[in-house]
Design a protein around this motif. Structure first.
Motif, PDB file in Angstrom:
ATOM      1  N   VAL A 192       0.848  -1.192   0.000  1.00  0.00           N
ATOM      2  CA  VAL A 192       0.000   0.000   0.000  1.00  0.00           C
ATOM      3  C   VAL A 192       0.884   1.243   0.000  1.00  0.00           C
ATOM      4  CG1 VAL A 192      -1.865  -1.182   1.236  1.00  0.00           C
ATOM      5  CG2 VAL A 192      -0.107   0.058   2.533  1.00  0.00           C
ATOM      6  N   PRO A 193       0.337   2.405  -0.359  1.00  0.00           N
ATOM      7  CA  PRO A 193       1.110   3.652  -0.288  1.00  0.00           C
ATOM      8  C   PRO A 193       1.508   3.974   1.146  1.00  0.00           C
ATOM      9  CG  PRO A 193      -0.843   3.925  -1.659  1.00  0.00           C
ATOM     10  CD  PRO A 193      -0.999   2.612  -0.955  1.00  0.00           C
ATOM     11  N   PHE A 194       2.548   4.790   1.285  1.00  0.00           N
ATOM     12  CA  PHE A 194       3.104   5.146   2.588  1.00  0.00           C
ATOM     13  C   PHE A 194       2.032   5.631   3.562  1.00  0.00           C
ATOM     14  CE2 PHE A 194       4.936   8.084   5.636  1.00  0.00           C
ATOM     15  CZ  PHE A 194       6.120   7.479   6.017  1.00  0.00           C
ATOM     16  N   GLU A 195       1.255   6.630   3.171  1.00  0.00           N
ATOM     17  CA  GLU A 195       0.268   7.214   4.091  1.00  0.00           C
ATOM     18  C   GLU A 195      -0.803   6.205   4.483  1.00  0.00           C
ATOM     19  OE1 GLU A 195       0.273   9.877   5.820  1.00  0.00           O
ATOM     20  OE2 GLU A 195       2.079  10.736   4.930  1.00  0.00           O
ATOM     21  N   GLU A 196      -1.198   5.372   3.550  1.00  0.00           N
ATOM     22  CA  GLU A 196      -2.189   4.350   3.883  1.00  0.00           C
ATOM     23  C   GLU A 196      -1.615   3.362   4.886  1.00  0.00           C
ATOM     24  OE1 GLU A 196      -4.918   0.863   1.743  1.00  0.00           O
ATOM     25  OE2 GLU A 196      -4.004   2.454   0.519  1.00  0.00           O
ATOM     26  N   HIS A 197      -0.349   3.017   4.713  1.00  0.00           N
ATOM     27  CA  HIS A 197       0.311   2.117   5.653  1.00  0.00           C
ATOM     28  C   HIS A 197       0.338   2.726   7.050  1.00  0.00           C
ATOM     29  CE1 HIS A 197       4.137  -0.465   6.625  1.00  0.00           C
ATOM     30  NE2 HIS A 197       3.051  -0.944   7.192  1.00  0.00           N
ATOM     31  N   VAL A 198       0.667   4.006   7.122  1.00  0.00           N
ATOM     32  CA  VAL A 198       0.671   4.696   8.422  1.00  0.00           C
ATOM     33  C   VAL A 198      -0.695   4.596   9.078  1.00  0.00           C
ATOM     34  CG1 VAL A 198       0.857   6.942   9.564  1.00  0.00           C
ATOM     35  CG2 VAL A 198       2.542   6.283   7.832  1.00  0.00           C
ATOM     36  N   GLN A 199      -1.744   4.881   8.322  1.00  0.00           N
ATOM     37  CA  GLN A 199      -3.091   4.884   8.895  1.00  0.00           C
ATOM     38  C   GLN A 199      -3.545   3.483   9.298  1.00  0.00           C
ATOM     39  OE1 GLN A 199      -4.494   7.656   9.911  1.00  0.00           O
ATOM     40  NE2 GLN A 199      -2.632   8.609   9.068  1.00  0.00           N
TER      41      GLN A 199
ATOM     42  N   GLY B  70      -4.621   2.682  13.049  1.00  0.00           N
ATOM     43  CA  GLY B  70      -5.883   2.001  13.320  1.00  0.00           C
ATOM     44  C   GLY B  70      -5.709   0.752  14.155  1.00  0.00           C
ATOM     45  N   ALA B  71      -4.515   0.152  14.070  1.00  0.00           N
ATOM     46  CA  ALA B  71      -4.232  -1.039  14.872  1.00  0.00           C
ATOM     47  C   ALA B  71      -3.769  -0.688  16.281  1.00  0.00           C
ATOM     48  CB  ALA B  71      -3.167  -1.890  14.185  1.00  0.00           C
ATOM     49  N   GLY B  72      -3.666   0.626  16.575  1.00  0.00           N
ATOM     50  CA  GLY B  72      -3.342   1.039  17.932  1.00  0.00           C
ATOM     51  C   GLY B  72      -1.982   1.666  18.141  1.00  0.00           C
ATOM     52  N   LEU B  73      -1.180   1.795  17.080  1.00  0.00           N
ATOM     53  CA  LEU B  73       0.129   2.417  17.241  1.00  0.00           C
ATOM     54  C   LEU B  73      -0.003   3.935  17.264  1.00  0.00           C
ATOM     55  CD1 LEU B  73       2.586   0.442  14.900  1.00  0.00           C
ATOM     56  CD2 LEU B  73       2.432   0.344  17.385  1.00  0.00           C
ATOM     57  N   PRO B  74       0.764   4.623  18.106  1.00  0.00           N
ATOM     58  CA  PRO B  74       0.799   6.088  18.028  1.00  0.00           C
ATOM     59  C   PRO B  74       1.311   6.505  16.646  1.00  0.00           C
ATOM     60  CG  PRO B  74       1.845   5.291  20.047  1.00  0.00           C
ATOM     61  CD  PRO B  74       1.621   4.089  19.183  1.00  0.00           C
ATOM     62  N   GLU B  75       0.800   7.604  16.122  1.00  0.00           N
ATOM     63  CA  GLU B  75       1.167   7.989  14.759  1.00  0.00           C
ATOM     64  C   GLU B  75       2.672   8.173  14.564  1.00  0.00           C
ATOM     65  OE1 GLU B  75       0.140  11.303  11.325  1.00  0.00           O
ATOM     66  OE2 GLU B  75      -1.353  10.802  12.843  1.00  0.00           O
ATOM     67  N   PRO B  76       3.416   8.791  15.509  1.00  0.00           N
ATOM     68  CA  PRO B  76       4.862   8.918  15.290  1.00  0.00           C
ATOM     69  C   PRO B  76       5.551   7.558  15.151  1.00  0.00           C
ATOM     70  CG  PRO B  76       4.154  10.413  17.019  1.00  0.00           C
ATOM     71  CD  PRO B  76       2.997   9.508  16.732  1.00  0.00           C
ATOM     72  N   VAL B  77       5.097   6.579  15.913  1.00  0.00           N
ATOM     73  CA  VAL B  77       5.680   5.240  15.820  1.00  0.00           C
ATOM     74  C   VAL B  77       5.309   4.602  14.488  1.00  0.00           C
ATOM     75  CG1 VAL B  77       5.735   2.934  16.854  1.00  0.00           C
ATOM     76  CG2 VAL B  77       5.660   4.961  18.322  1.00  0.00           C
ATOM     77  N   ALA B  78       4.053   4.770  14.085  1.00  0.00           N
ATOM     78  CA  ALA B  78       3.610   4.225  12.802  1.00  0.00           C
ATOM     79  C   ALA B  78       4.415   4.820  11.656  1.00  0.00           C
ATOM     80  CB  ALA B  78       2.121   4.488  12.616  1.00  0.00           C
ATOM     81  N   ARG B  79       4.676   6.116  11.724  1.00  0.00           N
ATOM     82  CA  ARG B  79       5.457   6.763  10.670  1.00  0.00           C
ATOM     83  C   ARG B  79       6.901   6.249  10.665  1.00  0.00           C
ATOM     84  NH1 ARG B  79       3.236  10.431   7.693  1.00  0.00           N
ATOM     85  NH2 ARG B  79       1.189  11.216   8.288  1.00  0.00           N
ATOM     86  N   MET B  80       7.429   5.980  11.828  1.00  0.00           N
ATOM     87  CA  MET B  80       8.794   5.458  11.910  1.00  0.00           C
ATOM     88  C   MET B  80       8.881   4.092  11.238  1.00  0.00           C
ATOM     89  SD  MET B  80      11.008   4.577  15.331  1.00  0.00           S
ATOM     90  CE  MET B  80       9.874   3.236  15.762  1.00  0.00           C
ATOM     91  N   PHE B  81       7.895   3.230  11.502  1.00  0.00           N
ATOM     92  CA  PHE B  81       7.900   1.897  10.898  1.00  0.00           C
ATOM     93  C   PHE B  81       7.683   1.978   9.385  1.00  0.00           C
ATOM     94  CE2 PHE B  81       6.565   0.036  15.202  1.00  0.00           C
ATOM     95  CZ  PHE B  81       7.875  -0.325  15.497  1.00  0.00           C
ATOM     96  N   ALA B  82       6.798   2.869   8.961  1.00  0.00           N
ATOM     97  CA  ALA B  82       6.570   3.028   7.523  1.00  0.00           C
ATOM     98  C   ALA B  82       7.823   3.585   6.853  1.00  0.00           C
ATOM     99  CB  ALA B  82       5.370   3.941   7.274  1.00  0.00           C
ATOM    100  N   ASP B  83       8.549   4.417   7.574  1.00  0.00           N
ATOM    101  CA  ASP B  83       9.804   4.963   7.050  1.00  0.00           C
ATOM    102  C   ASP B  83      10.838   3.857   6.846  1.00  0.00           C
ATOM    103  OD1 ASP B  83      11.595   7.113   6.335  1.00  0.00           O
ATOM    104  OD2 ASP B  83      12.518   6.890   8.298  1.00  0.00           O
ATOM    105  N   VAL B  84      10.853   2.879   7.751  1.00  0.00           N
ATOM    106  CA  VAL B  84      11.731   1.724   7.566  1.00  0.00           C
ATOM    107  C   VAL B  84      11.344   0.975   6.296  1.00  0.00           C
ATOM    108  CG1 VAL B  84      12.427  -0.516   8.497  1.00  0.00           C
ATOM    109  CG2 VAL B  84      12.267   1.466  10.015  1.00  0.00           C
ATOM    110  N   ASP B  85      10.043   0.795   6.085  1.00  0.00           N
ATOM    111  CA  ASP B  85       9.589   0.131   4.857  1.00  0.00           C
ATOM    112  C   ASP B  85      10.071   0.885   3.617  1.00  0.00           C
ATOM    113  OD1 ASP B  85       8.327  -2.015   6.051  1.00  0.00           O
ATOM    114  OD2 ASP B  85       6.487  -1.775   4.879  1.00  0.00           O
ATOM    115  N   ALA B  86      10.045   2.204   3.696  1.00  0.00           N
ATOM    116  CA  ALA B  86      10.540   2.995   2.564  1.00  0.00           C
ATOM    117  C   ALA B  86      12.017   2.708   2.324  1.00  0.00           C
ATOM    118  CB  ALA B  86      10.311   4.484   2.824  1.00  0.00           C
ATOM    119  N   GLY B  87      12.776   2.580   3.414  1.00  0.00           N
ATOM    120  CA  GLY B  87      14.187   2.240   3.288  1.00  0.00           C
ATOM    121  C   GLY B  87      14.390   0.863   2.683  1.00  0.00           C
ATOM    122  N   ILE B  88      13.537  -0.078   3.070  1.00  0.00           N
ATOM    123  CA  ILE B  88      13.600  -1.422   2.479  1.00  0.00           C
ATOM    124  C   ILE B  88      13.330  -1.333   0.979  1.00  0.00           C
ATOM    125  CG2 ILE B  88      12.440  -3.659   2.396  1.00  0.00           C
ATOM    126  CD1 ILE B  88      12.033  -3.386   5.458  1.00  0.00           C
ATOM    127  N   GLY B  89      12.369  -0.501   0.619  1.00  0.00           N
ATOM    128  CA  GLY B  89      12.069  -0.312  -0.797  1.00  0.00           C
ATOM    129  C   GLY B  89      13.246   0.244  -1.577  1.00  0.00           C
TER     130      GLY B  89
END
Length: 290
Positions: free
Chosen positions: A223-230, A234-253
């Motif tokens: 999914v796109p970055f922002e959708e992944h964050v949301q 929605g699963a209960g992660l604070p948004e800053p943490v969610a963005r950090m994990f999505a940022d790692v995915d971007a690095g993997i990409g």
């Protein structure tokens, strides 16, 4: 010789201690932990249990007294851990430690996602300290993903935002064994090790492996970055943490965790744990999910 492991009651720390005890007598192993009661089983084996907290420098100075080699396992307190690591490094320098090994991030300064920033800063502190060091630049633990097995099976999808990026992960025990080798053998002064699994896999391959072993349909859902964050919010992660994990995915990409230099397998003297084996172990540990 005394070898001290910090954060020794954590998931990696316990495995490092186990591996050390296969190589040296328990009388040569010490651990620095916030709560000594959680290390009572290690004390029963003859390990020297010392109370220390990364945020309390005076406890670190006491814990590192008389220590020859230290494994600094990176802290988990985002925003504070660089200063915590600084306190350990300063205590090591004061104690005259002969080698400080640090669990850093694969790729060093070439790794650009934000989660790597604290590791970059800690490496700089180590180099400037004059303390002999070994940088254990660990790639991802396969358990980061197999720990989510229940979610993958529940929703029938491995969801992320890394595109076709690949991950050269290895089992946590592989990295622990490498740390024990560095702490118990010679020739590691000011060495830098890029540690990763022998094979880089894609998330489509992870999904296919889980599906094959579980007998349940699981696919890779990118999914796109922002959708992944949301999704993570929605699963209960604070948004800053969610963005950090999505940022790692971007690095993997971008391919930042896909390298397979083979240094981990060379250190431990065997192939790293295959993805299929880690999935099998995770399914066995959670039979109701399989």
């Amino acid at each position: 010789m005394t070898i001290l492991v910090t954060a020794a009651t954590g998931q990696l720390g316990r495995l490092v201690v186990e591996s050390l005890l296969e190589r040296v007598p328990a009388t040569e192993v010490a651990v620095a932990v916030r709560d000594p009661e959680k290390a009572a089983d290690l004390a029963a084996l003859g390990v020297d249990v010392r109370q220390a907290d990364y945020s309390e420098p005076e406890t670190l100075r006491t814990a590192l007294t008389g220590v020859d080699r230290v494994l600094l396992i990176s802290g988990t307190d985002m925003g504070a851990r660089v200063e915590q690591h600084r306190a350990v490094i300063e205590a090591a320098k004061q104690a005259g430690v002969g080698l400080l090994a640090y669990t850093s991030i694969f790729g060093g300064d070439d790794t650009t996602f934000a989660l790597a920033d604290d590791h970059h800063a800690t490496e700089a502190l180590l180099r400037a300290s004059g303390v002999p060091y070994a940088l254990l630049r660990n790639a991802w633990y396969t358990e980061v993903y197999t720990a989510q097995l229940g979610t993958y099976l529940q929703f029938g999808a491995v969801t992320g935002s890394s595109g076709d990026g690949r991950v050269a992960s290895a089992a946590r025990r592989d990295y622990a064994e490498a740390a024990a080798v560095v702490l118990t053998t010679e020739g590691h002064r000011n060495a830098v090790y890029e540690l990763s699994g022998d094979t880089a896999w894609s998330f489509s391959e992870l999904a296919a492996e889980i599906a094959a072993q579980s007998g349940k349909p699981v696919v890779h859902h990118d999914v796109p970055f922002e959708e992944h964050v949301q999704i993570m919010v929605g699963a209960g992660l604070p948004e800053p943490v969610a963005r950090m994990f999505a940022d790692v995915d971007a690095g993997i990409g971008r391919g930042e965790l896909a390298g397979t230099p083979g240094e981990l397998s060379r250190l431990i003297g065997r192939r790293t744990t295959p993805l299929a084996d880690s999935v099998k172990q995770a399914l066995a540990a959670a039979p109701t999910a399989g």
